[in-house]
Scaffold this active site. Structure first.
Site, PDB file in Angstrom:
ATOM      1  N   THR A  72       0.896  -1.324   0.042  1.00 44.00           N
ATOM      2  CA  THR A  72      -0.064  -0.094  -0.059  1.00 44.00           C
ATOM      3  C   THR A  72       0.678   1.217   0.192  1.00 44.00           C
ATOM      4  O   THR A  72       1.987   1.360   0.202  1.00 44.00           O
ATOM      5  CB  THR A  72      -0.913  -0.024   1.239  1.00 44.00           C
ATOM      6  OG1 THR A  72      -0.172  -0.040   2.306  1.00 44.00           O
ATOM      7  CG2 THR A  72      -1.918  -1.190   1.224  1.00 44.00           C
ATOM      8  N   ASP A  73       0.299   2.476  -0.423  1.00 41.43           N
ATOM      9  CA  ASP A  73       0.885   3.596  -0.438  1.00 41.43           C
ATOM     10  C   ASP A  73       0.432   4.525   0.766  1.00 41.43           C
ATOM     11  O   ASP A  73      -0.046   3.735   1.765  1.00 41.43           O
ATOM     12  CB  ASP A  73       0.686   4.383  -1.661  1.00 41.43           C
ATOM     13  CG  ASP A  73      -0.927   4.726  -1.861  1.00 41.43           C
ATOM     14  OD1 ASP A  73      -1.663   4.576  -0.911  1.00 41.43           O
ATOM     15  OD2 ASP A  73      -1.322   5.144  -2.981  1.00 41.43           O
ATOM     16  N   MET A  74       0.707   6.062   0.897  1.00 40.80           N
ATOM     17  CA  MET A  74       0.397   6.420   2.178  1.00 40.80           C
ATOM     18  C   MET A  74      -0.950   6.858   2.325  1.00 40.80           C
ATOM     19  O   MET A  74      -1.240   7.007   3.336  1.00 40.80           O
ATOM     20  CB  MET A  74       1.342   7.886   1.783  1.00 40.80           C
ATOM     21  CG  MET A  74       2.728   7.815   2.020  1.00 40.80           C
ATOM     22  SD  MET A  74       3.547   9.457   1.634  1.00 40.80           S
ATOM     23  CE  MET A  74       3.006  10.320   3.389  1.00 40.80           C
ATOM     24  N   ALA A  75      -1.869   6.454   1.506  1.00 47.62           N
ATOM     25  CA  ALA A  75      -3.213   6.733   1.328  1.00 47.62           C
ATOM     26  C   ALA A  75      -3.940   5.476   1.767  1.00 47.62           C
ATOM     27  O   ALA A  75      -4.810   5.161   1.968  1.00 47.62           O
ATOM     28  CB  ALA A  75      -3.914   6.833   0.164  1.00 47.62           C
ATOM     29  N   ILE A 113      -3.943   2.580   0.201  1.00 47.20           N
ATOM     30  CA  ILE A 113      -4.589   1.642  -0.809  1.00 47.20           C
ATOM     31  C   ILE A 113      -3.297   1.138  -1.942  1.00 47.20           C
ATOM     32  O   ILE A 113      -2.159   1.417  -1.524  1.00 47.20           O
ATOM     33  CB  ILE A 113      -5.384   2.598  -1.720  1.00 47.20           C
ATOM     34  CG1 ILE A 113      -4.677   3.699  -2.262  1.00 47.20           C
ATOM     35  CG2 ILE A 113      -6.535   3.060  -1.051  1.00 47.20           C
ATOM     36  CD1 ILE A 113      -5.316   4.598  -3.402  1.00 47.20           C
TER      37      ILE A 113
END
Length: 132
Positions: free
Chosen positions: A14-17, A19
């Site tokens: 996942t990324d910083m958001a 997702i």
């Protein structure tokens, strides 16, 4: 010909958001294609020793919805030979019945020097032709 490959989403995907990072979908569909090759009994290491490799020449991708940490996904792939050197893949990444990502991928068979070469006979014999 169709194929199903399970994918579990880990925190590292996942990324910083929170997702799934967009490029990871390409990794998931690559893993599914590698599984197909293995299930068809194609030994890519032996092919490499014979100076034959697969390369991706085209990817058309649509990101439709986000996957998140903890999701369990499925990569569904249909594939067929097209011409003497191309292997075509239609790949969907799903969470349940929801399509999150859709890709059309073209793989080509070539020498390590980049010259197109026919798909190996063993592979041609098991790949379906495209639907008319």
């Amino acid at each position: 010909m169709s194929h199903s490959f399970p994918v579990r989403i880990f925190y590292e995907d996942t990324d910083m958001a929170g997702i799934v990072y967009y490029a990871n979908y390409l990794k998931y569909i690559e893993r599914a294609r590698s599984d197909i090759v293995e299930q068809l009994g194609v030994d890519q290491r032996a092919m490499r020793e014979d100076d034959i490799v697969f390369a991706i020449s085209r990817v058309e991708a649509d990101y439709l919805s986000a996957a998140r940490f903890g999701d369990r996904l499925e990569v569904r792939t249909t594939h067929y030979a097209k011409g003497a050197v191309r292997w075509m893949f239609d790949q969907d990444v799903l969470r349940g019945d929801e399509v999150l990502f859709r890709a059309k991928v073209t793989a080509v068979c070539m020498t390590t020097a980049g010259k197109p070469i026919r798909l190996p006979a063993k592979l041609r014999s098991v790949l379906p032709l495209p639907a008319q």
